[in-house]
Design a protein around this motif. Structure first.
Motif: not given
Length: 590
Positions: A274-294
């Motif tokens: 539940q922790m794993f799929f509730g927070i969402g690491p490993g899909w690439g979405g977090i990395v991608n959204m952070a790539s547009f950050s300051n």
């Protein structure tokens, strides 16, 4: 002539230089970044999975293993992925410049996201169908007088009058399965197209396209509505639920602690998953959204804030769901444990069943289904943006055609997901939801953290963070990244395989050939990790050992901005660390 040959042989290598996308874009403000990550991390699963899992796994006692998993694995993974994306300004595939040999893991992320986007878009099209019925004079699932109802149909208020031996279906169950889905007998019987469902899916994809039409420029504006508004609806539903008779009984079932369940390994495994799929690491979405950050953004505070809000939302959703389930139990005379369920059954059968007993059920149903849609659409367009960013990072010629790529991607995924709008579509949806991503994403996360902590090296990674944020991460982060989190991910992987159950839907078992297809969907993503390593071994230019060693070293792992890159290289020289130049740069500098 011989003197002219070396420049000729070097020319092809120069063409392979990594070209940064100078027009990649950046969030206009930090609030856009925070809201986009909140929209990605908080989804339908917070409403239909966590509350039931908490009740089933020991109530308040479940929160102990769950919070431990969040602190020791969830936050470290989330923080690590934000740092990777923010430092490199790249998405799923580009992040593996850190260790080029593992680039197949980035391809695996793209494949997993593609599977998820297909079935998740269908899931969020169901609320659109349900919203349509909210404008009827009476909600059609409140009684058994409709054309689709069978002789076994009973209303929610009459459930308590049935004998335990009686076979019956509630009016909400028959409405969802016989009218909305028009479901077939099993997965081998696809039947025809449910045209109303296909129309809802088309509307869903049109909305997704408009959200992504201008990339993060449009996403950054959309999330100002799609993220906060579900919380308003959630609080309204909470207040309404808490004032209903029987609400407290439902909440007691939700939170009543069963401390002996802490000795059950399955409870710890459920908490980890539940922790794993509730927070969402490993899909690439977090990395991608952070790539547009300051580049200098304080990523640690963002990580703790987003994960904390995610956990709070899951707990809040539990109160919303179980207060209404307590009311349903009170009215029907059925115990709470008999009406409690999870997944699509909770969202589209049990909760609407309870809503039908309220005054003006159309209003409450409209709010609930609109909330589900908004929670889901954020996750879809972040995952689709991750896929498209990976394509743009790898294929330079596509960068001038971003709008066309978005349109083509939406049309392709609409076509692929349309098979789930057939009579047997729900069986296909459940099959891919069950097998395609669960184990694959855990494997991807394990590869990621081994790459950062052990191949690239925790010392190098800590130096990168120190340069970017101006402060070296504490010893705590070194310990969790290098030891604790990898051990927990291995535990999650093993228990996920050991405790996996045979898939059924609506008590209908799946044939063996369908289960094989399900496992194949998992294999078709993770297989890219060894396949890419095998590909590198085949096309080696040096000896096998030298080729593998070379590709275990970073390839142009530097900040995207030229000024930050120059300062980073000076920073590494000052610390007497080797500079990270690409093979092409090294060749051209000779």
């Amino acid at each position: 002539m011989a003197n002219n040959q070396p420049p000729t042989t070097n020319a092809p290598r120069k063409d392979k230089r990594i070209e940064r996308d100078e027009n990649r874009g950046q969030w206009k403000s930090k609030s856009e970044f925070i809201l986009s990550l909140l929209g990605y991390a908080i989804g339908i699963g917070n409403v239909w999975r966590f509350p039931y899992l908490c009740y089933r796994s020991g109530g308040a006692a479940f929160l102990i293993p769950y919070l431990l998993m969040v602190i020791l694995a969830g936050v470290p993974l989330f923080y690590m992925e934000i740092l990777i994306g923010q430092f490199s300004s790249t998405g799923c595939t580009g992040m593996f410049r850190m260790t080029p040999l593992l680039k197949g893991t980035g391809i695996a992320q793209v494949v997993v996201n593609a599977y998820c986007v297909c079935y998740y878009s269908v899931i969020i099209s169901y609320p659109i169908r349900m919203i349509f019925y909210c404008f009827f004079k009476k909600v059609p699932w409140e009684d058994c007088s409709n054309s689709w109802n069978t002789d076994d149909c009973v209303t929610a208020s009459d459930m308590g009058n049935q004998n335990s031996s009686d076979v019956f279906k509630t009016s909400a169950d028959e409405f969802f399965h016989l009218e909305v889905l028009r479901i077939s007998t099993d997965i081998s019987d696809l039947g025809g197209m449910v045209w109303e469902q296909l129309t809802a899916l088309i509307i869903t994809w049109i909305l997704i396209y408009f959200c992504l039409m201008r990339g993060i420029k449009s996403v950054g504006k959309v999330v100002y509505f799609t993220v906060p508004f579900p919380y308003l609806l959630l609080f309204i539903l909470l207040i309404r639920g808490a004032t209903l008779p029987g609400a407290w009984k439902g909440i007691q079932f939700y939170l009543y602690p069963e401390w002996h369940r802490l000795l059950d390994l399955k409870v710890w495994a459920d908490a980890a998953v539940q922790m794993f799929f509730g927070i969402g690491p490993g899909w690439g979405g977090i990395v991608n959204m952070a790539s547009f950050s300051n580049f200098r953004n304080n990523a640690k505070c963002d990580s703790v804030l987003i994960v904390s809000i995610n956990v709070f939302t899951s707990l809040l959703a539990g109160f919303v769901v179980f207060s209404v389930l307590g009311f349903l139990s009170e009215k029907s005379g059925i115990p709470v444990e008999s009406v409690a369920t999870g997944g699509a059954g909770l969202a589209f059968v049990t909760y609407p069943e309870a809503i039908a007993l309220l005054p003006v059920p159309q209003l409450w149903a409209l709010m609930f289904f609109f909330m589900l849609f908004l929670l889901g659409i954020d996750s879809v367009f972040v995952q689709l943006e991750a896929i498209m960013s990976s394509i743009l990072d790898e294929w330079y010629w596509v960068r001038n055609h971003k709008c066309k790529l978005t349109l083509i991607s939406c049309l392709i995924f609409l076509g692929l997901s349309s098979i789930m709008c057939t009579n047997g579509g729900m069986f296909i949806l459940q099959l891919f939801d069950w097998y395609s991503s669960a184990i694959a994403v855990i494997v991807i996360c394990l590869v990621e953290i081994i790459m950062v902590a052990w191949i690239y090296g925790i010392k190098n990674f800590m130096l990168d963070v120190e340069f970017m944020l101006g402060k070296r991460p504490s010893l705590y982060w070194r310990i969790v990244w290098q030891v604790v989190t990898p051990v927990i991910i291995i535990f999650i992987l093993i228990t996920s395989i050991v405790f996996i159950r045979t898939i059924t839907y609506n008590n209908i078992p799946y044939p063996q050939w369908a289960i094989i297809i399900g496992w194949a969907s998992c294999v078709t993503s993770v297989m890219w990790i060894p396949l890419y390593i095998f590909y590198i071994m085949i096309r080696k230019r040096a000896t096998l050992c030298d080729s593998l060693k070379k590709r275990l070293k970073p390839l142009d792992w530097t900040p995207a901005d030229p000024q930050d890159r120059a300062e980073y290289e000076a920073f590494r020289r000052q610390r007497r660390m080797p500079g990270f130049m690409s093979d092409t740069d090294m060749e051209s500098s000779k």
